[in-house]
Design a protein around this motif. Structure first.
Motif, PDB file in Angstrom:
ATOM      1  N   ALA A 162       0.981  -1.227  -0.139  1.00 50.47           N
ATOM      2  CA  ALA A 162      -0.077   0.048  -0.018  1.00 50.47           C
ATOM      3  C   ALA A 162       0.965   1.310   0.089  1.00 50.47           C
ATOM      4  CB  ALA A 162      -0.732  -0.086   1.125  1.00 50.47           C
ATOM      5  N   ILE A 163       0.347   2.147  -0.711  1.00 48.51           N
ATOM      6  CA  ILE A 163       1.095   3.602  -0.801  1.00 48.51           C
ATOM      7  C   ILE A 163       0.119   4.623  -0.719  1.00 48.51           C
ATOM      8  CG2 ILE A 163       1.398   3.771  -3.193  1.00 48.51           C
ATOM      9  CD1 ILE A 163       4.503   4.534  -2.251  1.00 48.51           C
ATOM     10  N   MET A 164       0.296   5.790  -0.167  1.00 49.92           N
ATOM     11  CA  MET A 164      -0.462   7.207  -0.086  1.00 49.92           C
ATOM     12  C   MET A 164       0.056   8.018  -1.338  1.00 49.92           C
ATOM     13  SD  MET A 164      -3.083   6.771   1.950  1.00 49.92           S
ATOM     14  CE  MET A 164      -3.412   8.337   2.095  1.00 49.92           C
ATOM     15  N   ASN A 165      -0.724   8.877  -1.940  1.00 51.93           N
ATOM     16  CA  ASN A 165      -0.230   9.753  -2.964  1.00 51.93           C
ATOM     17  C   ASN A 165       0.360  11.064  -1.990  1.00 51.93           C
ATOM     18  OD1 ASN A 165      -0.545  12.252  -4.236  1.00 51.93           O
ATOM     19  ND2 ASN A 165      -1.326  11.082  -5.995  1.00 51.93           N
ATOM     20  N   PRO A 166       1.328  11.681  -2.225  1.00 51.29           N
ATOM     21  CA  PRO A 166       1.926  12.709  -1.615  1.00 51.29           C
ATOM     22  C   PRO A 166       1.269  13.928  -1.340  1.00 51.29           C
ATOM     23  CG  PRO A 166       3.241  12.211  -3.537  1.00 51.29           C
ATOM     24  CD  PRO A 166       2.279  11.380  -3.423  1.00 51.29           C
ATOM     25  N   ASP A 167       0.416  14.167  -2.612  1.00 49.29           N
ATOM     26  CA  ASP A 167      -0.285  15.306  -2.800  1.00 49.29           C
ATOM     27  C   ASP A 167      -1.787  15.557  -2.262  1.00 49.29           C
ATOM     28  OD1 ASP A 167       1.889  16.570  -3.754  1.00 49.29           O
ATOM     29  OD2 ASP A 167       1.597  15.745  -5.875  1.00 49.29           O
ATOM     30  N   GLN A 168      -2.471  14.347  -2.456  1.00 44.33           N
ATOM     31  CA  GLN A 168      -3.853  14.213  -2.254  1.00 44.33           C
ATOM     32  C   GLN A 168      -4.058  12.850  -1.092  1.00 44.33           C
ATOM     33  OE1 GLN A 168      -5.811  13.882  -5.774  1.00 44.33           O
ATOM     34  NE2 GLN A 168      -5.387  15.877  -6.396  1.00 44.33           N
ATOM     35  N   SER A 169      -5.221  12.654  -0.639  1.00 43.78           N
ATOM     36  CA  SER A 169      -5.381  11.585   0.234  1.00 43.78           C
ATOM     37  C   SER A 169      -5.988  10.406  -0.537  1.00 43.78           C
ATOM     38  CB  SER A 169      -6.589  11.981   1.455  1.00 43.78           C
ATOM     39  OG  SER A 169      -5.780  12.859   2.361  1.00 43.78           O
ATOM     40  N   ILE A 170      -5.184   9.983  -1.425  1.00 46.04           N
ATOM     41  CA  ILE A 170      -5.293   8.657  -2.408  1.00 46.04           C
ATOM     42  C   ILE A 170      -4.569   7.616  -2.049  1.00 46.04           C
ATOM     43  CG2 ILE A 170      -5.403   7.930  -4.814  1.00 46.04           C
ATOM     44  CD1 ILE A 170      -5.766  10.848  -5.667  1.00 46.04           C
ATOM     45  N   LEU A 171      -5.246   6.657  -1.812  1.00 49.20           N
ATOM     46  CA  LEU A 171      -4.563   5.264  -1.223  1.00 49.20           C
ATOM     47  C   LEU A 171      -4.630   4.244  -2.354  1.00 49.20           C
ATOM     48  CD1 LEU A 171      -3.434   3.497   1.085  1.00 49.20           C
ATOM     49  CD2 LEU A 171      -5.451   2.830   1.319  1.00 49.20           C
ATOM     50  N   ALA A 172      -3.429   3.750  -2.677  1.00 46.40           N
ATOM     51  CA  ALA A 172      -3.108   2.681  -3.677  1.00 46.40           C
ATOM     52  C   ALA A 172      -2.911   1.376  -2.962  1.00 46.40           C
ATOM     53  CB  ALA A 172      -2.289   2.825  -4.614  1.00 46.40           C
ATOM     54  N   THR A 179      -3.904  -7.284  -8.811  1.00 41.82           N
ATOM     55  CA  THR A 179      -5.097  -6.406  -8.886  1.00 41.82           C
ATOM     56  C   THR A 179      -4.421  -5.275  -7.979  1.00 41.82           C
ATOM     57  OG1 THR A 179      -6.575  -8.256  -8.520  1.00 41.82           O
ATOM     58  CG2 THR A 179      -7.376  -6.169  -7.902  1.00 41.82           C
ATOM     59  N   LEU A 180      -4.867  -3.990  -8.466  1.00 46.12           N
ATOM     60  CA  LEU A 180      -4.424  -2.764  -8.105  1.00 46.12           C
ATOM     61  C   LEU A 180      -5.699  -1.944  -7.742  1.00 46.12           C
ATOM     62  CD1 LEU A 180      -2.295  -0.636  -7.352  1.00 46.12           C
ATOM     63  CD2 LEU A 180      -2.620   0.412  -9.758  1.00 46.12           C
ATOM     64  N   GLN A 181      -6.050  -1.540  -6.587  1.00 42.30           N
ATOM     65  CA  GLN A 181      -7.179  -0.875  -6.110  1.00 42.30           C
ATOM     66  C   GLN A 181      -6.786   0.535  -5.602  1.00 42.30           C
ATOM     67  OE1 GLN A 181      -8.770  -3.443  -2.975  1.00 42.30           O
ATOM     68  NE2 GLN A 181     -10.403  -4.027  -4.450  1.00 42.30           N
ATOM     69  N   ILE A 182      -7.577   1.760  -6.064  1.00 42.51           N
ATOM     70  CA  ILE A 182      -7.361   2.941  -5.711  1.00 42.51           C
ATOM     71  C   ILE A 182      -8.323   3.475  -5.038  1.00 42.51           C
ATOM     72  CG2 ILE A 182      -6.504   5.265  -6.372  1.00 42.51           C
ATOM     73  CD1 ILE A 182      -5.206   3.860  -8.890  1.00 42.51           C
TER      74      ILE A 182
END
Length: 87
Positions: free
Chosen positions: A67-77, A83-86
């Motif tokens: 899992a990783i978070m987007n550094p600019d927005q609260s988006i979790l991948a 399978t990739l979920q965002i």
């Protein structure tokens, strides 16, 4: 004569004191994206630590291999197998 070290390390926070098990604090299980988020993958949940908001801990009942978070927005991948979920 003693030389100054080029890099100085200091402990910013202790993940175990925030409730993250030691088995989840290793390469591939814990990610740090910029200076904003730390995400730990545990057996039955994800732990997200918001470093910009006083190390606020959020736990979600999700399973993933990575899992990783987007550094600019609260988006979790999340990744599990192929399978990739965002979110």
């Amino acid at each position: 004569m003693a030389q100054a070290l080029p890099v100085t390390f200091t402990e910013a926070l202790n993940l175990q004191q925030l409730g993250v098990p030691e088995t989840s604090i290793k390469h591939g299980m814990t990610t740090m994206e910029s200076d904003k988020w730390i995400v730990c993958v545990e057996a039955s949940q994800l732990t997200m630590i918001d470093l910009r908001n006083g190390a606020q801990v959020t736990r979600r009942p999700m399973q993933a291999e990575a899992a990783i978070m987007n550094p600019d927005q609260s988006i979790l991948a999340l990744r599990a197998g192929t399978t990739l979920q965002i979110f």
